[in-house]
Design a protein around this motif. Sequence first.
Motif, PDB file in Angstrom:
ATOM      1  N   LEU A 157      93.453 -32.298  23.342  1.00  0.00           N
ATOM      2  CA  LEU A 157      93.174 -32.314  22.037  1.00  0.00           C
ATOM      3  C   LEU A 157      91.517 -32.722  22.039  1.00  0.00           C
ATOM      4  N   LYS A 158      90.746 -31.852  21.460  1.00  0.00           N
ATOM      5  CA  LYS A 158      89.317 -32.130  21.445  1.00  0.00           C
ATOM      6  C   LYS A 158      88.673 -31.877  19.874  1.00  0.00           C
ATOM      7  N   LEU A 159      87.704 -32.790  19.716  1.00  0.00           N
ATOM      8  CA  LEU A 159      87.004 -32.749  18.304  1.00  0.00           C
ATOM      9  C   LEU A 159      85.568 -32.678  18.644  1.00  0.00           C
ATOM     10  N   ARG A 160      84.905 -31.707  17.718  1.00  0.00           N
ATOM     11  CA  ARG A 160      83.514 -31.557  17.803  1.00  0.00           C
ATOM     12  C   ARG A 160      82.822 -31.263  16.498  1.00  0.00           C
ATOM     13  N   TYR A 161      81.792 -32.104  16.272  1.00  0.00           N
ATOM     14  CA  TYR A 161      81.088 -31.873  14.908  1.00  0.00           C
ATOM     15  C   TYR A 161      80.440 -30.768  14.773  1.00  0.00           C
ATOM     16  N   ALA A 162      80.515 -30.078  13.921  1.00  0.00           N
ATOM     17  CA  ALA A 162      79.719 -28.732  13.582  1.00  0.00           C
ATOM     18  C   ALA A 162      78.639 -28.789  12.647  1.00  0.00           C
ATOM     19  N   VAL A 163      77.765 -28.745  12.965  1.00  0.00           N
ATOM     20  CA  VAL A 163      76.455 -28.879  12.199  1.00  0.00           C
ATOM     21  C   VAL A 163      76.029 -27.536  11.437  1.00  0.00           C
ATOM     22  N   SER A 164      75.604 -27.623  10.327  1.00  0.00           N
ATOM     23  CA  SER A 164      75.210 -26.575   9.665  1.00  0.00           C
ATOM     24  C   SER A 164      73.799 -25.948   9.637  1.00  0.00           C
ATOM     25  N   ILE A 165      73.183 -26.593  10.852  1.00  0.00           N
ATOM     26  CA  ILE A 165      71.830 -26.080  11.238  1.00  0.00           C
ATOM     27  C   ILE A 165      72.010 -25.754  12.795  1.00  0.00           C
ATOM     28  N   PRO A 166      71.175 -24.888  13.186  1.00  0.00           N
ATOM     29  CA  PRO A 166      71.103 -24.559  14.654  1.00  0.00           C
ATOM     30  C   PRO A 166      70.205 -25.938  15.240  1.00  0.00           C
ATOM     31  N   LEU A 167      70.805 -26.221  16.405  1.00  0.00           N
ATOM     32  CA  LEU A 167      69.971 -27.492  17.068  1.00  0.00           C
ATOM     33  C   LEU A 167      69.760 -26.738  18.607  1.00  0.00           C
ATOM     34  N   ASP A 168      68.576 -26.898  19.035  1.00  0.00           N
ATOM     35  CA  ASP A 168      68.179 -26.601  20.372  1.00  0.00           C
ATOM     36  C   ASP A 168      68.420 -27.635  21.525  1.00  0.00           C
TER      37      ASP A 168
END
Length: 369
Positions: A217-228
């Motif tokens: 099981l893996k969790l990742r935070y999904a940000v609503s802006i593109p990050l380089d």
Amino acid sequence: MKIIHYRAIKFRNLHRVENRPSPTMNIIVGDNAQGKTNLLEAICVLATGGSFRTNSDRIMVNNQSQAYELSASYEYNQRLFETKIKYNYNTGKTITLNGRKTNSHHPDRLRVVIFTPDDLYLVKGSPSKRRYFLDFLLKQASAEYGYHLDNYVKILRKRNVLLKKNQANTKSFFITTEVFVEEAARVILARIQMISLLDQLAGPLYKEISGENSGGLKLRYAVSIPLDNDKINFDILRLSMLNHLNQIFEQECSRKSSLIGPHRDDINIYLNDHPARQYASQGQQRSIAVSLKLAELMAMQQAQGEYPVFLLDEVLSELDNERQQRLLSYLQEASFQSFLTTVHMDNKYFKPGQASVYNMKDGQLSRKE
């Protein structure tokens, strides 16, 4: 953290319920609409100042009264505390801790983790459900986070009002946007850090609850802006948000709403490297939900030094027999205190002396021998 004694007076159908619970597992058995959930709600209100069922204190007052009173004594960091909440139609709500007026953000307040049937839909549910899960955890773990989140919500509303009034080219809008971006960056950074911790904790718990040894099981935070940049800090988040807001300025003016920010973010959940929402079975999704709530407990223990109290409301009926047995075995061996409500109790899942069992009927609590 363990509750030593609690009392509820004129709270919903609980005319007067008083008890000294077990420091380990407490099971409340009873038919529907007898008061089991009301008791867990009362403990939640004592801990957070609010209910997991309603935003109205008035609704929680017994039909034959105009006020309710809740109290609990508990042990935290080898010290004893007593918290009380009184609510009256006319005078409102007061919270005291050891006899002094306070609020629900006090660092020594009672803390809880709540697990309801709605939480079993954390995987398939809307992003707002997952954001609520994360925010509830962070607000209990850090009063500072609650402060920044409240500020963000207020400034978001103000920014949206200005967009709706076609005032996006005013000085007030640009000042508001600066504050909006700073509070957003603080909220996002805290969420990312917490998701990183939950990701470490939830994987092993999932294997224990599900019985599955392969994958993970893996969790990742999904940000609503593109990050380089892979290395995220406050300045990077702030600048990325400002740049993206400049790019979508016309869209926001057209739609009259803030299109990016923590209110648009999500948590991506993966099982065996596939999106759990699409690929996990119903049983697997429910195992993930159980694992996330247990990971929440552990995360709070790491943040505060002690486990919070675990409240489980009618979740057993939503789990198959194998998952019921695994969860109950875990709870009986745990070092934290738990309160579990259920309509039926199968004695084959319980070890003698490992749990205190109570009956709830018509708002009256009695010990089951």
